[in-house]
Structure formats: structure tokens, C-alpha cells
Design an enzyme around this catalytic site. Structure first.
Site, short mmCIF file in Angstrom:
data_model
loop_
_atom_site.label_atom_id
_atom_site.label_comp_id
_atom_site.label_asym_id
_atom_site.label_seq_id
_atom_site.Cartn_x
_atom_site.Cartn_y
_atom_site.Cartn_z
N GLY A 486 -58.69 -1.38 44.53
CA GLY A 486 -57.92 -0.26 45.03
C GLY A 486 -57.86 0.84 44.00
O GLY A 486 -58.18 0.64 42.81
N LYS A 487 -57.46 2.00 44.46
CA LYS A 487 -57.40 3.14 43.56
C LYS A 487 -56.29 4.03 44.07
O LYS A 487 -56.33 4.46 45.22
CB LYS A 487 -58.74 3.87 43.58
CG LYS A 487 -58.92 4.85 42.46
CD LYS A 487 -60.35 5.37 42.53
CE LYS A 487 -60.61 6.44 41.49
NZ LYS A 487 -61.92 7.03 41.68
N GLY A 489 -52.82 6.88 42.95
CA GLY A 489 -52.51 8.00 42.10
C GLY A 489 -52.31 7.60 40.65
O GLY A 489 -52.46 8.40 39.74
N PHE A 490 -51.99 6.34 40.41
CA PHE A 490 -51.66 5.91 39.06
C PHE A 490 -52.85 5.35 38.31
O PHE A 490 -52.79 5.13 37.12
CB PHE A 490 -50.56 4.85 39.08
CG PHE A 490 -49.45 5.20 40.01
CD1 PHE A 490 -48.65 6.30 39.75
CD2 PHE A 490 -49.21 4.45 41.13
CE1 PHE A 490 -47.63 6.64 40.62
CE2 PHE A 490 -48.19 4.79 42.00
CZ PHE A 490 -47.40 5.89 41.74
N GLY A 491 -53.91 5.06 39.03
CA GLY A 491 -55.07 4.52 38.36
C GLY A 491 -55.69 3.42 39.18
O GLY A 491 -55.22 3.09 40.27
N LYS A 507 -53.43 -3.22 37.10
CA LYS A 507 -53.40 -1.78 37.35
C LYS A 507 -53.56 -1.05 36.04
O LYS A 507 -52.72 -1.18 35.13
CB LYS A 507 -52.07 -1.43 38.03
CG LYS A 507 -51.90 0.05 38.28
CD LYS A 507 -50.77 0.33 39.24
CE LYS A 507 -51.21 0.12 40.67
NZ LYS A 507 -50.20 0.49 41.65
N ASP A 613 -42.32 7.08 46.40
CA ASP A 613 -43.65 7.16 47.01
C ASP A 613 -43.84 6.04 48.02
O ASP A 613 -44.78 5.25 47.93
CB ASP A 613 -44.73 7.12 45.93
CG ASP A 613 -46.06 7.67 46.46
OD1 ASP A 613 -46.05 8.36 47.50
OD2 ASP A 613 -47.10 7.38 45.84
#
Ligand SMILES: *[C@@H]1O[C@H](CO)[C@@H](O)[C@H](O)[C@H]1NC(C)=O
Ligand SMILES: *[C@@H]1O[C@H](CO)[C@@H](O)[C@H](O)[C@H]1NC(C)=O
Ligand SMILES: *[C@@H]1O[C@H](CO)[C@@H](O)[C@H](O)[C@H]1NC(C)=O
Ligand SMILES: *[C@@H]1O[C@H](CO)[C@@H](O)[C@H](O)[C@H]1NC(C)=O
Ligand SMILES: *[C@@H]1O[C@H](CO)[C@@H](O)[C@H](O)[C@H]1NC(C)=O
Ligand SMILES: *[C@@H]1O[C@H](CO)[C@@H](O)[C@H](O)[C@H]1NC(C)=O
Ligand SMILES: *[C@@H]1O[C@H](CO)[C@@H](O)[C@H](O)[C@H]1NC(C)=O
Ligand SMILES: *[C@@H]1O[C@H](CO)[C@@H](O)[C@H](O)[C@H]1NC(C)=O
Ligand SMILES: *[C@@H]1O[C@H](CO)[C@@H](O)[C@H](O)[C@H]1NC(C)=O
Ligand SMILES: *[C@@H]1O[C@H](CO)[C@@H](O)[C@H](O)[C@H]1NC(C)=O
Ligand SMILES: *[C@@H]1O[C@H](CO)[C@@H](O)[C@H](O)[C@H]1NC(C)=O
Ligand SMILES: *[C@@H]1O[C@H](CO)[C@@H](O)[C@H](O)[C@H]1NC(C)=O
Length: 825
Positions: A486-487, A489-491, A507, A613
């Protein structure tokens, strides 16, 4: 009088009578009478309805032009157009004929003169009676009409009148307009019989909600059929494609239909649920003739030494070869199966009723479904080497998620922690002795030590706080970060496995500013949060400028993969589109689980935490679809006194950000902004549609189209709540099965989406509303237009009442709500 004469003159002018149109050459019929008899296939004539929508006549078989079936079909349409036929099971050859005898009998004579007309003795006055085809497709001869003898199709304007329709392959029937059956076994039914099929597409029933197709009230051509796959569906013709679209179906999951797979095999849905495949139960091998779809045979005979293989989420249903018994637990159920020599296995339902069903002689109508709260146990010989491929059910499923009781691994830094505790304790004792004299001083110091304990993370990190991993360890665990899952907003997130076999998601945070201290503080906050519906943090890494968080790995991925047909978020890596459809029960559990997690963050944690979020991508689904909220670590920390302290640098996601933030900027972030985002997610759970995509079949009137307003209009103004619901599982609302929980979810979503933050309930109340512990008043329409007025005038009076009551923490909605709103109204 003279007017009537004028009219009939006009009529004759434009519609010449049959007598006037008569010519020696045969023409296509507008009616078929004794003078045209016999009607032979070779004449190639058709009987047209006055509007030319339908035609009747002999149609050759698609694969044999010498054999014919007398049918009624949509004249205008070239695919799947037959709606009725006289002899679908007995095609006739070219020497057959449709005749009206001198005695007035209508017959379909095959080559040998046998009458194949479905109602053997259709008689009328031979001289005056004609066979006609009405505009709605009804073929009429005297008092006889084809609408009373349907084949596999019911047309709009046709009454059901308790008739039975049978699929063309003869396998499936919709009996008496009530029971959908295979043979004598029913797999779907309606409480009250279907009555009539309106031109709007609506099907009416007495004392029960009508059935609405997704294209309700459009002018499309429609038909209700029992298809050869066994499903009852409304099909609607799309002239642009051109093809028949399915706009309603009895079973969303085709595997629910009996006999989709043969004995001892298990039906599986592939992806979009419109196709199925069959696999053998472990211990069985596919039928050599037709494969697993035909059925499966036992590989090894079961001897005295036997065992049971557990098949999670599998159920075997229907048939005379089942015994239902009520047992207190699985062991009693299993003992019953062992006693019975013809018992080949049993199923056990975890739905709270502990129902045990013994399967005799064979396992029939097997299916796997994630919504199934049943496991099957198949008897096999002890020497059988097959393993069960059906796993994932770890514990009893309930409406709330189960509580894990697990022993956490001991913390690595145990010595240090113990030492810290001892240091504090000894200082504290020393202070206590001296400080007891001056009580006030003691109190002040106590607070200081409590804070000191908090800073060291001792207070809520008993055993097993976050482990500090080295970069090298994580590099090995993730196989050099080779498996991205997965990708965000945080990395990027990578899958990996620890030496102790625990599967992890790592992560890698990007653009992390600030020193080790900030990061450590953040990790400490995350690690303090323990809730069933929050993603567990197992550790972290802060080395070589890298900042990584190590979470438990959740195999099913995020909610958006299950809700939306195709993922529109471009920055997430597609797992694969083959995800099962979530039923209302699972959606409800997800909604409650997420609400509880957010309520915990807002109200129950030591620190008040805003998520900031909330969106489907941040809701992960466990094996049993228990939701886990993720990414809460990068949220703002809110102190109990209400002043927000920024810890991280993220902003929300467009579409989920509360309107006040768009206007006022993120400094005014409150818990109510999370409530808004949750409301939007809830609406998406209900509708199966992204809030910024339009719902299929709806039209966008303007650029200011706003999903919550649209949904409100549909549900509360037009009172067509079913148009808001995910059309793929809408029928469960129509059938009343989940009426209450769906209504509650829709109402709660509307309250969460109120444009004024003060109007939104607190998260704790949202949980109670979803649980049904609070009466929910009718919400007001959410809009995005309040923003311009919100800044100028004073607060909305109703809003102030709700707000003040809210902070007093009494039940939502406040009792004063209705009276106050009236007096201000
Ligand atoms: C009857 O209608 C069919 C279908 O439009 C057409 O092919 C045929 O030529 C017509 N026959 C006569 C005699 O008009
Ligand atoms: C038949 O089809 C034509 C074109 O496809 C369409 O214009 C016409 O309206 C249709 N007639 C009926 C009765 O639906
Ligand atoms: C034609 O198709 C029917 C089914 O639609 C089938 O039963 C029949 O055997 C076929 N006949 C030929 C000659 O292929
Ligand atoms: C048509 O079928 C009948 C039986 O239904 C048979 O007796 C006759 O010979 C057939 N005619 C032709 C031309 O095949
Ligand atoms: C068909 O109807 C006629 C007139 O109603 C009757 O005389 C005859 O016996 C009937 N035949 C059969 C087979 O029912
Ligand atoms: C039909 O009309 C003919 C003469 O046109 C007459 O002989 C016959 O009896 C009539 N049959 C019936 C059933 O009315
Ligand atoms: C619908 O059915 C009614 C009664 O059966 C009939 O009078 C009417 O003509 C039908 N409508 C059409 C378009 O055929
Ligand atoms: C319904 O069925 C009954 C008996 O089968 C029949 O008498 C009646 O005319 C039918 N009604 C309609 C509207 O077709
Ligand atoms: C439908 O099926 C159930 C159970 O098999 C049966 O009791 C009921 O009578 C059936 N209803 C109708 C109208 O056939
Ligand atoms: C169906 O649509 C027509 C116009 O398109 C409208 O007048 C009518 O009220 C609608 N009926 C229903 C039941 O929505
Ligand atoms: C299933 O649906 C997909 C799209 O929804 C379609 O492309 C596919 O052809 C369908 N398969 C069957 C067997 O109907
Ligand atoms: C179980 O899965 C394995 C690997 O996917 C497969 O080889 C095996 O045939 C499956 N067994 C059964 C009983 O389906």
C-alpha cells in the site's frame, strides 16, 4: 353523436379495416382468423401488436432452421427477445401448422396432427374470434390469454395471479409467484406473492414493500425472468448498447442458488458475483465426467478411525438429507454425527442460535461466503491427507467484534522499565514520608510524578510496549522492502514476517521532521491506544534517518476494496478486484466497530486524540471482517481542555474533510470534524458509492451536486431510501430483512453530516445511535451552503441547544430538541 361519427370516419381513414386491407397476397397479420387458417412456418408471416413492439409467429431454432417454436417476442429487439412460447420443449418441423378449426378450436398441430397448444382445448366462436396480440405482449384468443400461461417470463402490465414460471432449461421454477425452487427445494421466497408488474418496473405485493428495479420509472422495456442460472431477475433493455441489463435479482450471490454445484462440492463466487466456480470438499475428488460442477466423489472410504476437517464460512443447505438439531455446543453436535453412520459431516451456526445440522449421505448445495456465520465439519478417514482450504474463522462471530485474549510478548526493555519503576517508586516513597507533612506540596508533586510516569510511557504500557526494531531487522523481515502492499499520504507500506512468524506491515514514514524525541512521543501515543478496532502497533524503528512503524498485518486490505466497484484512488496499489460483496450484517458491524474506535480516541483515551483522516482506505478488514482503524498515529493530539496541539503535519482527504475546515483552515479542527468524516464513510458503506462519484442511475443536476444532500432528498423527502442503498444488496432491504439497521445507519449518517459542527452528535452518541440505544429524530438536510451564512449571523439556535446538551453528556437527541426547534421554527 355526430362527433362520434366523425371520429369513426377519421379512424377508418387512418386505420383501414381488415376487410379493406385484404389482398390476394398474404400479408403479415394484425389478427389471425379462421379465414387465414392454417398458418404454416414456411409462410414466414408474423402477427404484430398494433404498436409493433411485439410479434408472434413460428421462429426457427438458432441451431436448426428446420425446427420451429411458436413464440411471442420483442419485434424490435434482436437479443434474448422471446417472452412466451407455445412449444418450447417440443419444436415442430415445417409440416406443422397453427389452425382454427370449424368448431372454433385453436390448435398447434405438429407434423402428425398432435395438438401442442399449451392449453389443450382453446375454443371460441370460430367465425368471429381472432387470435390477436395486444400492445403489452398478451396473445389473446377469446377468453384465453398467454398472460395466464407464462413460460419463463412475466412482462410489465401482466398480473402474476399465482402462476408458476419455469426456466428454459427446466431446472428452476418460481412457484405460485412465491417460492423460487430447484425441484421441491426452495432457495428464495417472498412472504407475500408477487401481484403485478407495473410499467414503472415496480413489482407489487400485498402487505410488503414493492420491489423496485434500479431503473425504476425509466421508459425502458423490461421483463422478469427465471434465468437458466436459477436466479429470478428483472432485465431492462438498454437500446444504446444494445443489451439487457440486470436491474434487480433475487439472490445477489449466485452461490445461494441451489444446485449451482453438484453433490459434495462447494460453490465459490468469482469476483463480481455474476459467475461461480465449484471446488470439491477436502477428501473428495471431482466427478470424472463433469468435474466439480457436476459433483465430487469420496477419495477414501471412512473407516472407524476418522477425523473431521473444519471448513470455515462454508454451509451445506437444503434437501431431505439433513437433520436440524439444537445443541448447546459443537461437541454435542459432533457426537450426534459420530453416532449416525450415514452422517457425512455437520454444519454449525455461530449466529447465536447454535444450530447444528447433520448432513446425511452427501453434502448438498455447498457454498462459501464471507457473510456466512457457519462452519462445516466434514467426516474423513484419519489417513486422509487433504487439508481444509477454508480458514479464517477464529472465534464466534457476533454483532460486536470478539475480544482477543492473547499474551503479549515480553518487552525487550524490561530491565529498564523495571528500573524506571523502581526509581520513581523510591523517590515517591521518600517524598511521601517528607511530603505527608505538607499535604498540598504532596499533591503538587503527585501530579508531577504522574506526568513523569506518563512521559516514560509507563502508565499504559504494562507489558509489551512498542518494540524498538533495528533497520537491519526490518530489512530482513520485509525481504529488503520487496513486497509493497500500500501507499498512502504518509509513505509506503511493506509486508514482512518477523522471526517469530508474526506477519507485519511496515510503514516507512516520509518527510518526517523533528528529532527522535518527537517521534518517540508519537509512537508512545499510538502504543497507548488499545482498542479492538484500532490497528495494533507492535514496534518502530528510528535509525539512519529512517522512521518506520511496525503494525500487525491485516490480510483482507482496506474497506474501499470491498465497497467500490473500481478503486478510484490512484495512489493505492490494487490487490486484485476479486473481493466478495459485503452484506448488510457485515457492513453494520464495520460501521459500529469504526464508530467505537473513534469514540475511544475522542472520549475514552487518556489523551483525547483526533484522527483527522477517516476514510475507507484507513479502515482495514480483519479475517472475519472485523474493522481496524489505522493511521491514527499521525493525528493531532487534543488536550482535555480543548486546545489542540499539533503533533504531525497531515491534512484530511478531499471528500471526507468537514466543510468548516475547508473554509476556516485546519486550526479549528475539532472532534466534530472526525464525526463528519465518519458520516461520509457511513454513507459510502450504505451506498457502495464514493461520495464524489455519482450514484448509478442518478443524474447530476448541477456542479454543486452534493452526495449527502442528494441522499437526504432520496431518503427523507422522496422517501425512496432504497435508491441510496447499494443496489447490489438492496433486495435485503426490500425483503425487510435488515430494515431497522439500514434505516438507523442512514439516519445516523445524516446527523453526522450536518454542515454545522455543533449540530453533529458526539462520537459516543453516534455509537449509541447505531446500536439502537437512542431514539433518532429526523435529521435536517445537510448542505454545503451554510458556510457563507455561518460566519456572519449568530449560531443557529437549535445548534446551540444541541451543543450545550451535548456537552452535558446527556442522551442524544436532547428531549428539548423538538419543542425548541418548533418555537424557533
Ligand atoms: C412480415 O414481417 C417480416 C418481419 O418484418 C418480414 O420479414 C416479412 O417480409 C413480412 N412479410 C410480409 C408478407 O409482409
Ligand atoms: C423500435 O426500434 C426503433 C429503433 O430501434 C425505435 O425508434 C422505435 O421507437 C422502436 N419501437 C418501439 C415500439 O419501441
Ligand atoms: C440445438 O440446441 C439445443 C439447445 O438449445 C440442443 O438441445 C440441441 O441438441 C441442439 N441441436 C443441434 C442439432 O445442435
Ligand atoms: C415432421 O414431424 C412429424 C412428427 O412430428 C413427422 O411425422 C414428419 O415426418 C415430419 N416431417 C418432415 C418433413 O420431416
Ligand atoms: C373441448 O371443448 C368442447 C366444447 O367446449 C367440448 O365439447 C370438448 O369435449 C372439449 N374437449 C376436450 C378434450 O376437453
Ligand atoms: C360460421 O359461419 C358459417 C357461414 O358463414 C356458418 O355456416 C357457421 O355455422 C358459422 N359457425 C359458427 C360456429 O357460428
Ligand atoms: C394492460 O392491461 C390492461 C388490463 O389487462 C389492458 O386493458 C391494457 O390495454 C393493457 N395495456 C397495454 C398497453 O396493453
Ligand atoms: C386469475 O386466475 C383465476 C383462476 O385461475 C382466473 O379465474 C382469473 O380470471 C385470473 N385473473 C386474471 C386477472 O388473470
Ligand atoms: C412455499 O414453500 C413453503 C415451504 O416449502 C410452503 O410451505 C409454502 O406452502 C409454499 N408456498 C406456495 C404458495 O407455494
Ligand atoms: C415517473 O416519472 C414521471 C415522469 O417521468 C413522473 O411524472 C411520475 O410521477 C413518476 N412516477 C413515480 C411513481 O415516481
Ligand atoms: C460479469 O460481469 C462483468 C462486468 O460486470 C462482465 O464483464 C462479465 O461478462 C460478466 N460475466 C458473466 C458470466 O455474465
Ligand atoms: C487447496 O489449495 C491447494 C493450493 O491452493 C490446492 O493445491 C488444493 O487442491 C486445494 N485443496 C482442495 C481440497 O481444494
Amino acid at each position: 353523436m355526430s362527433l362520434a361519427v366523425a371520429f369513426s370516419a377519421l379512424f377508418l381513414l387512418f386505420f383501414p379495416s381488415p376487410a379493406a386491407a385484404q389482398s390476394p397476397k398474404p400479408t403479415n397479420f394484425s389478427a389471425f382468423s379462421i379465414s387465414q387458417s392454417p398458418w404454416r412456418p414456411s409462410q414466414n408471416l408474423v402477427l404484430l401488436s398494433p404498436n409493433s413492439l411485439f410479434a408472434a409467429g413460428f421462429r426457427p431454432l438458432p441451431n436448426n432452421s428446420n425446427l420451429f417454436i411458436f413464440s411471442v417476442w420483442y419485434f424490435n429487439i434482436s437479443t434474448d427477445n422471446v417472452v412466451w412460447s407455445a412449444n418450447r420443449l417440443h419444436p415442430v418441423n415445417g409440416s406443422a401448422a397453427l389452425v382454427i378449426t370449424a368448431t372454433g378450436q385453436l390448435r398447434l398441430n405438429d407434423g402428425s396432427g398432435r395438438n401442442l397448444w399449451p392449453f389443450n382445448n382453446v375454443t371460441a366462436n370460430s367465425n368471429s374470434t381472432q387470435l390477436i396480440l395486444r400492445d403489452d405482449g398478451d396473445l389473446i384468443y377469446g377468453t384465453w390469454e398467454s398472460f395466464q400461461f407464462p413460460t419463463n417470463t412475466i412482462l410489465p402490465n401482466q398480473t402474476f395471479n399465482g402462476t408458476t414460471i419455469i426456466s428454459n432449461n427446466g431446472k428452476y421454477s418460481f412457484v405460485n409467484s412465491v417460492n423460487l425452487t430447484f425441484g421441491t427445494e426452495r432457495y428464495w421466497w417472498t412472504d407475500n406473492p408477487f401481484k403485478n408488474f407495473e410499467n414503472t418496473g415496480q413489482i407489487n405485493r400485498d402487505n410488503q414493500n414493492p420491489i423496485y428495479p434500479t431503473d425504476f420509472n425509466s421508459t425502458r422495456l423490461r421483463k422478469l425472468v427465471v434465468d437458466d442460472d436459477g436466479n429470478l431477475k428483472i432485465l431492462s433493455f438498454d437500446p444504446n448498447s444494445p443489451r439487457w441489463d440486470m436491474v434487480w435479482q433475487a439472490h445477489v450471490e449466485l452461490c445461494q442458488i441451489f444446485h449451482t454445484c453438484g453433490p459434495n462440492s462447494i460453490c465459490m463466487s468469482s469476483g463480481s458475483y455474476n459467475s461461480t466456480y465449484c471446488v470439491c470438499a477436502p477428501g473428495f475428488s471431482p466427478d470424472p465426467r463433469g468435474g466439480a460442477r457436476q459433483g465430487c466423489n469420496r477419495k477414501l472410504n471412512v473407516s472407524n478411525k476418522l477425523k473431521f476437517l473444519q471448513l470455515d464460512f462454508v454451509n451445506f443447505r437444503g434437501g431431505a438429507n439433513q437433520i436440524f438439531i439444537q445443541t448447546p455446543n459443537i461437541s454435542v453436535c459432533q457426537a450426534n454425527c459420530l453416532k449416525n453412520s450415514s452422517c457425512v459431516g455437520y454444519t454449525f451456526s455461530f449466529e447465536g442460535n447454535d444450530q447444528c445440522v447433520l448432513q446425511l449421505d452427501m453434502l448438498s448445495n455447498g457454498l462459501w461466503s464471507p457473510g456466512m456465520k457457519t462452519a462445516a465439519f466434514v467426516k474423513v478417514d484419519n489417513s486422509e491427507t487433504d487439508q481444509s482450504n477454508f480458514t479464517g474463522m477464529k472465534y464466534k462471530l457476533q454483532t460486536t467484534c470478539p475480544v482477543h485474549i492473547s499474551i503479549r510478548p515480553p518487552p525487550d526493555n524490561k530491565d529498564k522499565t523495571t528500573r524506571n519503576i523502581w526509581i520513581i517508586v523510591s523517590i515517591f516513597i521518600a517524598e511521601l514520608i517528607s511530603g505527608a507533612v505538607f499535604f498540598c506540596a504532596f499533591l503538587k508533586r503527585f501530579i508531577k510524578y504522574r506526568d513523569m510516569a506518563r512521559t516514560l510511557g509507563l502508565e499504559s504500557l504494562p507489558a509489551g510496549g512498542p518494540k524498538r526494531f533495528s533497520y537491519e531487522e526490518l530489512k530482513i523481515a520485509t525481504n529488503d522492502f520487496s513486497n509493497p502492499v500500500g501507499k498512502g499520504g504518509f509513505g509506503e507500506v511493506f509486508k514482512g514476517e518477523l522471526p517469530d512468524k508474526r506477519v507485519i506491515a511496515v510503514k516507512c514514514l516520509k518527510n518526517v521532521s523533528g528529532g527522535d524525541g518527537d517521534f518517540w512521543a508519537e509512537v508512545t501515543i499510538i502504543a497507548r491506544m488499545h482498542h479492538l478496532n484500532l490497528l495494533r502497533l507492535w514496534g518502530f524503528c528510528a535509525e539512519k534517518g529512517q522512521r518506520m512503524l511496525v503494525y500487525e498485518y491485516i490480510p483482507n486490505g482496506s474497506l474501499d476494496k470491498f465497497l467500490f466497484v473500481k478503486s478510484s484512488s490512484s495512489d493505492s496499489i490494487e490487490i486484485d478486484g476479486e473481493n466478495p460483496l459485503l452484506d448488510w450484517g457485515i457492513r453494520y458491524r464495520i460501521a459500529i466497530g469504526v464508530a467505537r474506535a473513534i469514540a475511544y480516541l475522542h472520549e475514552e483515551c487518556l489523551e483525547w486524540v483526533l484522527h483527522r483522516d477517516i476514510k475507507p482506505e484507513n479502515i482495514l478488514l480483519d479475517n472475519d471482517f472485523c474493522p481496524k482503524l489505522s493511521d491514527f498515529g499521525l493525528s493531532k493530539l487534543k488536550e482535555n481542555d480543548g486546545t489542540a496541539v499539533s503533533i504531525s503535519r497531515i491534512r484530511g482527504t478531499p471528500g471526507y474533510v468537514a466543510p468548516e475546515l475547508v473554509k476556516l483552515g485546519s486550526n479549528s479542527m475539532t472532534t466534530k470534524a472526525d464525526v463528519y468524516s465518519f458520516g461520509m464513510v457511513l454513507l459510502e458503506i450504505i451506498s457502495g458509492t464514493r461520495n464524489f462519484d455519482t450514484k448509478e442511475g442518478s443524474t447530476v443536476e448541477s456542479a454543486f451536486w452534493y452526495f449527502p444532500s442528494w441522499a437526504f432528498e432520496k431518503a427523507f423527502v422522496e422517501e425512496k431510501i432504497e435508491e441510496v442503498l447499494d443496489s447490489r444488496i438492496r433486495n435485503q432491504y426490500d425483503s425487510g430483512a435488515h430494515f431497522a439497521i439500514i434505516n438507523r445507519m442512514v439516519q445516523t449518517a445524516m446527523w453526522c453530516l450536518q454542515s454545522q459542527p455543533e449540530m453533529r452528535p458526539s462520537m459516543g452518541k453516534v455509537v449509541k445511535m447505531l446500536e439502537g440505544k437512542l431514539e433518532i429524530p429526523n435529521p435536517e438536510k445537510p448542505s454545503i451552503y451554510f458556510l457563507s451564512e455561518g460566519q456572519e449571523g449568530p449560531k443557529h439556535p437549535i445548534a446551540m441547544v444541541v451543543d450545550s446538551v451535548d456537552s452535558m453528556d446527556s442522551d442524544f437527541p436532547p428531549a428539548e430538541y423538538s419543542s425548541t426547534s418548533q418555537s424557533f421554527g
